[in-house]
Design an enzyme around this catalytic site. Structure first.
Site, short mmCIF file in Angstrom:
data_model
loop_
_atom_site.label_atom_id
_atom_site.label_comp_id
_atom_site.label_asym_id
_atom_site.label_seq_id
_atom_site.Cartn_x
_atom_site.Cartn_y
_atom_site.Cartn_z
N VAL A 284 17.06 71.55 140.83
CA VAL A 284 15.81 71.22 141.53
C VAL A 284 14.61 71.70 140.71
CG1 VAL A 284 14.43 71.65 143.59
CG2 VAL A 284 16.89 71.23 143.80
N ALA A 285 14.75 72.88 140.09
CA ALA A 285 13.65 73.45 139.32
C ALA A 285 13.29 72.59 138.12
CB ALA A 285 14.02 74.86 138.85
N ASP A 331 -9.36 32.22 127.18
CA ASP A 331 -10.07 30.95 127.31
C ASP A 331 -11.45 31.13 126.68
OD1 ASP A 331 -10.56 28.35 128.15
OD2 ASP A 331 -11.44 29.02 130.04
#
Length: 918
Positions: A284-285, A331
């Site tokens: 998790v860290a 264009d």
């Protein structure tokens, strides 16, 4: 039958056959028949592509790979016993998803507000009587009336026309209006049939009656919209890159977790359950919980800054895609140019006169301004301005809000009116002296227009203007310095040369002439052929659709940023190349390819051509799409600009489609990823800079987060590989405090960092260059991370040294241990203050950029200091996070810590800069 054959059928058929085929007549349909056909053919509207439901759009923000990883990491945290941590991670995910959804919803509302629909009402002939009906209720077989300024509501065959000119730039990109008559002429290029008009185009001048043969999605406008809607939406490069990063981080985190799990069992002799929970905490860290919010904030900040620069982004991920752009397929009309015909030179046999803002310059020497009414002193120019203004049925009305003036008529004639106004010519005042008696309207066959005016008591005057080649044939005399004489062969050669010179520069020439007749001629009975003969040639008025003033700098910045611009236009080859060379898009050596030539090329040949300097002219909608697709096949990241329905397929296919907000069609805006609210090409360059800044900021964040992971991991490594002899210098809760607490806000501040000064002097990043690359790893781990690890580890041992180590055993609990772990946590927090400042720039000095210019980072720094302070003094919290109150000397050490680290990084950047320059 395909659409082109249907067009040919209705263009070439006799009117009787058209009526028979549509089961209609010149008196139109009855209301009853129209109602039946409405049920059969449906409403005359352009159906929008099916969009995702709001619920699906909502949940999409919670199911990306990174979001799923956070859901899993939160679950792991809960399983490992840290319920509060798991809930915090989930809240980060929820808040981020809601924020993303809100941002895209706001962009959609702004886009919807910009969209302009087809005309609301149309005047139709039903049962021989005129009536106003909602254009949605127009059906095939309906006869309708068109006047100057009207938008055309359906594809139709012209029944009758007077001086009819139609602006078809929304459909074919051609800046010059098309003349429309009842006679068939195939014309040049797509949609050029002289007796057909198309839905979504506009009547520039004249009036007509027409019979609709296609409505709604069966029109050319609808067909192109349908082609656009069939294209599948692809994920953005940023989404693909984040998915890749998520996989990389997952592999790294799980690998570290497994290593720590094994080490905890074999070195520290942890039980399986305890080792598993320890490993889960480390996994998790090492997952950057702040990545998703930072990415979202970076994109949202980019959207916000772009909106201030007139670029409205519809989807957040499109911001970063802009930064990768390597080619812009642009264009010409209305994008690179002003879509406003302007007179540049007046030419008479006596000299050339350049049009300026204040008046004219004769051969670059003598300036005349409108206060001097110079044309009265120069008889040739006087006559030329008279013809230009009086032989003209267009009016130009000033815009009360200060914008572009409103033109009732054709852009070509409007340019002549504006030129006369610049000269100080008062048309209405002159008309009182020379009243208009009759008009001989313009038609596409003779390409001229004439008006007859009362000249004096015994004579009338015919003013004529038109295409050079068609008007010069009618001239047998010439005016030079106010004197009229017979035109010689030498005169003719001079006029032809002048016209050819202007054409080579991409300018259109209009010839102006006149003839005086006696009043005994009945002007109401005189035919056009008789009126427009034996004319006196006066001169030429040359014009073009000029480039936007800001386009030159925008193109220059694109070249500096190694971004190529490819002009793709419906205009002629000569005009396209002239504009492209003038504004610096290409050199004079660029190859110009017409739509016809493009049709004969294979995709392999086209891809080869696209690698060099090239301009595309007279192209059809499907060809624009093909050009974009083959650019992508060459590995380019393509941005395509446009405003007409003809641009929509290319806009949808491109990696980033950019539509014009002011002049763009509804279909083009729907197909685009971004809309320019000011139709300014320069806004694209500003948007690309923001896009590059976003990617750079995400990488800065990644560097910053990885940096803190190194000093977080080292204490655990010492603990594990010393077999527990070195007590854990940093607890799992302290590690998670850094990740979800102190690091989060400064990291989010990096997401709002402005672009570096040299951002647009670097080439676009390569697709093969990923967010997590060796440069990020080296900087984060071997430089910033290593320094932070050394300092935090030294702080741990220094506290123990002050309390008798190494003579005594390192304490595993008690006041000394708590002070040591608190100092490790503090050292990481304060070295991260230096690191976040260092990460703000890649090469430039942070002092040059402005140490306090990003307030969000400083708010984050203040927050993390306050949070750390609260953790060290609050009872209860101290026990949870294994912290204690620090002495004044400890705080002094921590506050001074960032200064040498910032100066050290500044020295590295200075050395790298000078090494590169040398």
């Amino acid at each position: 039958m395909d659409e082109k054959k249907v067009r040919e059928l209705y263009a070439k058929a006799s009117l009787m056959d058209v009526f028979n085929n549509l089961h209609s007549s010149k008196n139109g349909l009855s209301d009853e028949e129209a109602a039946k056909r409405l049920k059969k053919y449906g409403l005359n509207t352009i159906k929008k592509a099916a969009t995702e439901s709001e619920w699906r759009t909502f949940f999409k923000n919670f199911t990306s790979m990174m979001a799923i990883l956070l859901w899993i990491s939160g679950l792991i945290a809960i399983v490992s016993g840290t319920i509060e941590l798991g809930i915090a991670i989930w809240l980060v995910n929820i808040i981020n998803g809601l924020f993303s959804f809100w941002q895209e919803k706001a962009a959609k509302r702004a886009t919807d507000a910009l969209n302009k629909m087809l005309p609301t009402y149309v005047e139709v002939i039903r049962s021989g009587k005129k009536k106003q009906v909602d254009s949605k209720n127009l059906v095939p077989g309906d006869v309708f009336v068109l006047q100057a300024g009207n938008s055309i509501p359906a594809d139709a065959r012209i029944l009758s026309a007077s001086s009819m000119q139609v602006d078809q730039s929304a459909l074919n990109g051609e800046s010059v209006p098309e003349s429309k008559t009842t006679k068939y002429d195939p014309g040049e290029g797509e949609y050029a049939e002289s007796n057909l008009v198309y839905s979504g185009t506009t009547v520039g001048a004249g009036n007509a009656r027409a019979i609709a043969f296609a409505t709604g999605m069966n029109t050319e406008f609808g067909r192109i919209a349908s082609l656009t809607q069939k294209q599948e939406k692809t994920s953005s490069p940023l989404t693909a890159e984040l998915n890749r990063l998520t996989k990389q981080i997952s592999i790294i985190a799980i690998t570290i977790g497994v290593i720590f799990f094994i080490a905890a069992i074999f070195f520290v002799k942890y039980p399986l359950a305890k080792a598993f929970i320890f490993a889960l905490g480390m996994i998790v860290a090492f997952i950057p919980e702040g990545l998703l919010p930072t990415v979202t904030l970076s994109l949202a900040q980019g959207v916000k800054r772009m909106a201030k620069k007139h670029a409205l982004v519809k989807e957040l991920n499109s911001v970063e895609t802009l930064g990768e752009t390597t080619v812009i397929c642009s264009d010409k009309t209305g994008t690179l140019t002003q879509n406003q015909m302007t007179i540049h030179y007046l030419w008479t046999p006596a000299g050339e006169y350049q049009v300026t803002g204040n008046g004219y310059v004769n051969n670059g020497k003598v300036e005349f301004n409108k206060q001097q009414l110079w044309y009265e002193e120069n008889p040739d120019l006087h006559k030329l301005v008279q013809i230009a203004a009086l032989d003209n049925d267009t009016t130009v009305e000033p815009n009360k809000n200060g914008g572009k003036p409103k033109i009732l008529g054709t852009p070509t004639e409007a340019s002549l009116i504006v030129m006369a106004q610049k000269a100080g010519f008062d048309k209405q005042k002159v008309l009182v002296k020379y009243p208009s008696l009759r008009e001989l309207p313009f038609d596409s066959e003779r390409k001229r227009m004439s008006t007859i005016h009362r000249w004096n008591d015994t004579q009338d005057i015919i003013f004529t203007k038109g295409a050079y080649s068609d008007t010069i044939k009618q001239c047998d005399r010439i005016q030079v310095n106010g004197q009229v004489r017979k035109m010689t062969q030498a005169d003719l050669i001079r006029t032809k040369k002048a016209n050819a010179d202007y054409a080579s520069r991409g300018l259109r020439s209009m010839a102006l002439a006149y003839r005086i007749i006696d009043q005994d001629t009945d002007i109401n009975k005189i035919d056009i052929a008789h009126a427009e003969q034996h004319l006196i040639f006066v001169g030429l008025a040359t014009m073009s659709d000029p480039p936007r003033p800001e386009i030159y700098d925008a193109v220059k910045r694109c070249h500096q940023a190694k971004i190529r611009i490819i002009m793709v236009t419906g205009d002629s080859k000569l005009t396209a190349k002239s504009v492209a060379v003038k504004i610096g898009i290409t050199s004079d050596k660029a190859r110009v390819i017409s739509g016809t030539e493009l049709n004969q090329m294979s995709d392999e040949e086209l891809r080869q051509v696209l690698q060099g300097e090239v301009i595309f002219a007279r192209v059809a909608p499907e060809q624009k799409y093909r050009i974009v697709k083959n650019c992508q096949a060459n590995g380019e990241i393509v941005a395509s600009t446009g405003d007409g329905v003809n641009d929509a397929p290319a806009l949808k296919q491109a990696d980033i489609g950019i539509a014009m907000g002011m002049t763009g069609t509804d279909v083009a805006k729907d197909a685009a990823n971004m809309i320019l609210t000011d139709d300014n090409f320069a806004s694209i360059v500003a948007a690309i800079e923001e896009g590059r800044a976003v990617y750079s900021n995400i990488r800065k964040f990644l560097t910053y987060i990885l940096t803190s992971n190194v000093p977080e991991a080292i204490p655990s490594v010492l603990f594990l590989f010393s077999a527990g002899l070195i007590p854990l210098p940093m607890t799992i809760m302290q590690i998670l405090t850094v990740d979800l607490g102190t690091d989060m806000l400064p990291a989010l501040g990096l997401g709002a960092e402005a672009a570096d000064p040299d951002t647009m002097k670097e080439p676009p990043r390569k697709r093969s260059e990923h967010l997590l690359n060796k440069h990020v790893m080296i900087k984060a781990i071997c430089w910033y991370g290593l320094i932070s690890s050394l300092i935090s580890t030294a702080a741990y041992f220094f506290v123990n040294y002050q309390n008798g180590w190494p003579q005594t055993v390192l304490a595993a609990s008690g006041p000394v241990y708590m002070r040591a772990t608190t100092m490790v946590l503090g050292a990481i927090v304060f070295t991260q203050i230096a690191n976040v400042l260092n990460c703000r720039t890649n090469k430039t000095s942070v002092f040059k950029k402005g140490l306090f210019s990003n307030k969000n980072i400083w708010y984050g720094i203040i927050f993390e200091i306050c949070l750390f302070f609260i953790l060290t003094i609050t009872p209860g919290i101290q026990q949870v996070f294994n912290t204690t109150t620090l002495a004044a000397s400890d705080w002094l050490f921590l506050f001074l810590l960032p200064i040498p680290l910032v100066l050290l990084e500044e020295a590295r950047k200075w050395l790298m800069y000078h090494k590169k320059n040398n």
